[in-house]
Scaffold this active site. Sequence first.
Site, PDB file in Angstrom:
ATOM      1  N   CYS A  53      39.156 -64.358 -41.415  1.00  0.00           N
ATOM      2  CA  CYS A  53      37.719 -64.203 -41.636  1.00  0.00           C
ATOM      3  C   CYS A  53      36.925 -65.191 -40.782  1.00  0.00           C
ATOM      4  CB  CYS A  53      37.394 -64.426 -43.112  1.00  0.00           C
ATOM      5  SG  CYS A  53      35.650 -64.175 -43.490  1.00  0.00           S
ATOM      6  N   CYS A  57      34.047 -70.771 -45.221  1.00  0.00           N
ATOM      7  CA  CYS A  57      33.986 -71.218 -46.621  1.00  0.00           C
ATOM      8  C   CYS A  57      35.120 -72.224 -46.891  1.00  0.00           C
ATOM      9  CB  CYS A  57      34.124 -70.028 -47.555  1.00  0.00           C
ATOM     10  SG  CYS A  57      33.020 -68.670 -47.111  1.00  0.00           S
ATOM     11  N   CYS A  60      38.331 -71.367 -49.012  1.00  0.00           N
ATOM     12  CA  CYS A  60      39.023 -70.079 -48.860  1.00  0.00           C
ATOM     13  C   CYS A  60      40.226 -70.130 -47.923  1.00  0.00           C
ATOM     14  CB  CYS A  60      38.034 -69.031 -48.363  1.00  0.00           C
ATOM     15  SG  CYS A  60      38.738 -67.369 -48.378  1.00  0.00           S
ATOM     16  N   CYS A  97      38.798 -54.030 -58.443  1.00  0.00           N
ATOM     17  CA  CYS A  97      37.957 -54.696 -57.456  1.00  0.00           C
ATOM     18  C   CYS A  97      38.702 -54.890 -56.141  1.00  0.00           C
ATOM     19  CB  CYS A  97      37.497 -56.042 -58.005  1.00  0.00           C
ATOM     20  SG  CYS A  97      36.499 -56.968 -56.829  1.00  0.00           S
ATOM     21  N   CYS A 129      34.708 -51.765 -58.041  1.00  0.00           N
ATOM     22  CA  CYS A 129      33.945 -52.874 -57.480  1.00  0.00           C
ATOM     23  C   CYS A 129      34.496 -53.191 -56.101  1.00  0.00           C
ATOM     24  CB  CYS A 129      34.090 -54.082 -58.401  1.00  0.00           C
ATOM     25  SG  CYS A 129      33.212 -55.539 -57.811  1.00  0.00           S
ATOM     26  N   CYS A 189      27.640 -58.084 -59.317  1.00  0.00           N
ATOM     27  CA  CYS A 189      28.615 -59.034 -59.839  1.00  0.00           C
ATOM     28  C   CYS A 189      28.422 -60.301 -59.017  1.00  0.00           C
ATOM     29  CB  CYS A 189      30.026 -58.479 -59.658  1.00  0.00           C
ATOM     30  SG  CYS A 189      31.328 -59.666 -60.053  1.00  0.00           S
ATOM     31  N   ARG A 261      32.939 -63.551 -66.647  1.00  0.00           N
ATOM     32  CA  ARG A 261      34.371 -63.469 -66.329  1.00  0.00           C
ATOM     33  C   ARG A 261      34.978 -64.840 -66.076  1.00  0.00           C
ATOM     34  NH1 ARG A 261      34.239 -59.991 -62.224  1.00  0.00           N
ATOM     35  NH2 ARG A 261      33.902 -58.484 -63.854  1.00  0.00           N
TER      36      ARG A 261
HETATM   37  N1  SAM Z   1      34.528 -62.164 -47.990  1.00  0.00           N
HETATM   38  C1  SAM Z   1      33.767 -61.744 -49.090  1.00  0.00           C
HETATM   39  C2  SAM Z   1      32.764 -62.776 -49.563  1.00  0.00           C
HETATM   40  O1  SAM Z   1      32.968 -63.955 -49.393  1.00  0.00           O
HETATM   41  O2  SAM Z   1      31.764 -62.374 -50.143  1.00  0.00           O
HETATM   42  C3  SAM Z   1      34.611 -61.307 -50.259  1.00  0.00           C
HETATM   43  C4  SAM Z   1      35.898 -62.018 -50.620  1.00  0.00           C
HETATM   44  S1  SAM Z   1      35.707 -63.691 -51.199  1.00  0.00           S
HETATM   45  C5  SAM Z   1      37.361 -64.234 -51.202  1.00  0.00           C
HETATM   46  C6  SAM Z   1      35.203 -63.515 -52.892  1.00  0.00           C
HETATM   47  C7  SAM Z   1      34.924 -64.756 -53.704  1.00  0.00           C
HETATM   48  O3  SAM Z   1      36.141 -65.352 -54.132  1.00  0.00           O
HETATM   49  C8  SAM Z   1      34.191 -65.900 -53.039  1.00  0.00           C
HETATM   50  O4  SAM Z   1      32.820 -65.697 -53.021  1.00  0.00           O
HETATM   51  C9  SAM Z   1      34.557 -67.080 -53.917  1.00  0.00           C
HETATM   52  O5  SAM Z   1      33.594 -67.257 -54.919  1.00  0.00           O
HETATM   53  C10 SAM Z   1      35.899 -66.674 -54.535  1.00  0.00           C
HETATM   54  N2  SAM Z   1      36.995 -67.536 -54.054  1.00  0.00           N
HETATM   55  C11 SAM Z   1      37.562 -67.494 -52.838  1.00  0.00           C
HETATM   56  N3  SAM Z   1      38.518 -68.435 -52.706  1.00  0.00           N
HETATM   57  C12 SAM Z   1      38.568 -69.098 -53.880  1.00  0.00           C
HETATM   58  C13 SAM Z   1      39.343 -70.191 -54.366  1.00  0.00           C
HETATM   59  N4  SAM Z   1      40.245 -70.800 -53.601  1.00  0.00           N
HETATM   60  N5  SAM Z   1      39.133 -70.630 -55.623  1.00  0.00           N
HETATM   61  C14 SAM Z   1      38.202 -70.013 -56.391  1.00  0.00           C
HETATM   62  N6  SAM Z   1      37.446 -68.984 -55.991  1.00  0.00           N
HETATM   63  C15 SAM Z   1      37.604 -68.534 -54.749  1.00  0.00           C
HETATM   64  C1  DTB Z   2      35.464 -63.699 -57.794  1.00  0.00           C
HETATM   65  O1  DTB Z   2      34.463 -64.296 -58.220  1.00  0.00           O
HETATM   66  N1  DTB Z   2      36.681 -64.175 -57.828  1.00  0.00           N
HETATM   67  C2  DTB Z   2      37.618 -63.277 -57.208  1.00  0.00           C
HETATM   68  C3  DTB Z   2      36.740 -62.038 -56.898  1.00  0.00           C
HETATM   69  N2  DTB Z   2      35.438 -62.493 -57.251  1.00  0.00           N
HETATM   70  C4  DTB Z   2      36.776 -61.395 -55.593  1.00  0.00           C
HETATM   71  C5  DTB Z   2      38.349 -63.873 -56.075  1.00  0.00           C
HETATM   72  C6  DTB Z   2      39.151 -65.098 -56.486  1.00  0.00           C
HETATM   73  C7  DTB Z   2      39.931 -65.550 -55.329  1.00  0.00           C
HETATM   74  C8  DTB Z   2      40.854 -66.669 -55.659  1.00  0.00           C
HETATM   75  C9  DTB Z   2      41.575 -67.198 -54.497  1.00  0.00           C
HETATM   76  C10 DTB Z   2      42.533 -66.247 -53.844  1.00  0.00           C
HETATM   77  O2  DTB Z   2      43.328 -65.562 -54.531  1.00  0.00           O
HETATM   78  O3  DTB Z   2      42.542 -66.210 -52.628  1.00  0.00           O
HETATM   79 FE1  SF4 Z   3      35.623 -65.026 -45.598  1.00  0.00          FE
HETATM   80 FE2  SF4 Z   3      36.869 -66.254 -47.579  1.00  0.00          FE
HETATM   81 FE3  SF4 Z   3      34.349 -66.857 -47.047  1.00  0.00          FE
HETATM   82 FE4  SF4 Z   3      34.939 -64.457 -48.104  1.00  0.00          FE
HETATM   83  S1  SF4 Z   3      35.208 -66.437 -49.070  1.00  0.00           S
HETATM   84  S2  SF4 Z   3      33.535 -64.864 -46.404  1.00  0.00           S
HETATM   85  S3  SF4 Z   3      36.939 -64.089 -47.146  1.00  0.00           S
HETATM   86  S4  SF4 Z   3      36.114 -67.198 -45.670  1.00  0.00           S
END
Ligand code: SAM
Ligand code: DTB
Ligand code: SF4
Length: 317
Positions: A53, A57, A60, A97, A129, A189, A261
């Site tokens: 990506c 973030c 992530c 989702c 979703c 959401c 949630r």
């Molecule tokens: N790329 C899209 C975005 O960021 O909107 C969708 C996927 S992203 C992984 C969805 C959400 O997962 C993020 O907004 C974040 O709140 C949550 N998330 C991602 N990595 C995480 C982590 N290591 N621990 C907790 N929540 C996480």
């Molecule tokens: C949200 O708030 N939490 C989910 C979903 N929306 C997409 C994602 C959690 C991701 C946790 C880290 C991972 O598995 O990579």
């Molecule tokens: Fe990309 Fe992860 Fe950020 Fe979503 S949370 S925009 S997958 S870097």
Amino acid sequence: MRIRHDWTREEIRQVYHLPLPELIFQAQTAHRAFHKPEEVELCRLLSIKTGGCPEDCGYCSQSAHHKAGIARQELLNPAEVLETARQAQAEGATRFCMGAAWRQISDGKDFERVLEMVRGVAALHMEVCCTLGMLTESQARRLKEAGLTAYNHNLDTSPEFYGNIVSTRVYEDRLETIAHVRQAGITVCSGGILGMGESEEDRIGLLQELSQLDPHPESVPINMLVPNEGTPMEHAEPLDPLVMVRAIATARILMPASRVRLAAGRRQMSPEAVALCFLAGANSIFTGEKLLTTPNPGPDADQRLLENLGMRAMQSA
Ligand code: SAM
Ligand code: DTB
Ligand code: SF4
């Protein structure tokens, strides 16, 4: 119970810092006005496109800016996705989702494929979703036409702290996508992550931003940071689970009709802490062995947990 969108920072601060027994009592009162306290929504997550990506973030594992060592995966086939959705449904999930590691949706072959996935899951009579990054108004409209129920787009933290966790986009971008989702008639959401080094004020600020959305997001995921190796947050101080409890209870009081949630991080919490989150008004969880890239308790553990607590899975609406 009146639903409000004008909670002030000070009012929210007072709720958040209430003595725990009073906070839980108020949250339960709000919860029971709109929901059955023994019911939990079971949602299944699937990463349909993983890694690489362009966003940065800090939490992530899928950002191309970090070295989390997860395997990249191009967009899955609709058939594979539908197979997972059917299996999730057989395990009791009512919401499915699909997440993609994109900065934004681009029109073309991949988007058409996602629309096909949405149509397929909707045909199973599950809530559908997606979380695909930023989207335009016309893309939101096409998702709606395909049968999308909800779009996930998290605000993650307070506007003040946002710049500390991501530099490739701004808070306004998030709010704009949420507005596009709303305009298309898709439910919203949106929630956040706790444990990224933010202050209590940042948590309160996040909850205020969410409560000012009108209508409130129908679904509010509260994630506990999953510290991923190779990301800037891998050594983040572990969060006290009672912070999750306070944030969930406050979210429940501010947004009484929404589903709150208990999202990522359950593997790091004791069953007692999870139970407290339910008492605080959480009424939705992610099920399945995996979230997007990290492990989750799995269906057997979750069934045991709900049985022990005398709670049950929400039936499809
Ligand atoms: N790329 C899209 C975005 O960021 O909107 C969708 C996927 S992203 C992984 C969805 C959400 O997962 C993020 O907004 C974040 O709140 C949550 N998330 C991602 N990595 C995480 C982590 N290591 N621990 C907790 N929540 C996480
Ligand atoms: C949200 O708030 N939490 C989910 C979903 N929306 C997409 C994602 C959690 C991701 C946790 C880290 C991972 O598995 O990579
Ligand atoms: Fe990309 Fe992860 Fe950020 Fe979503 S949370 S925009 S997958 S870097």
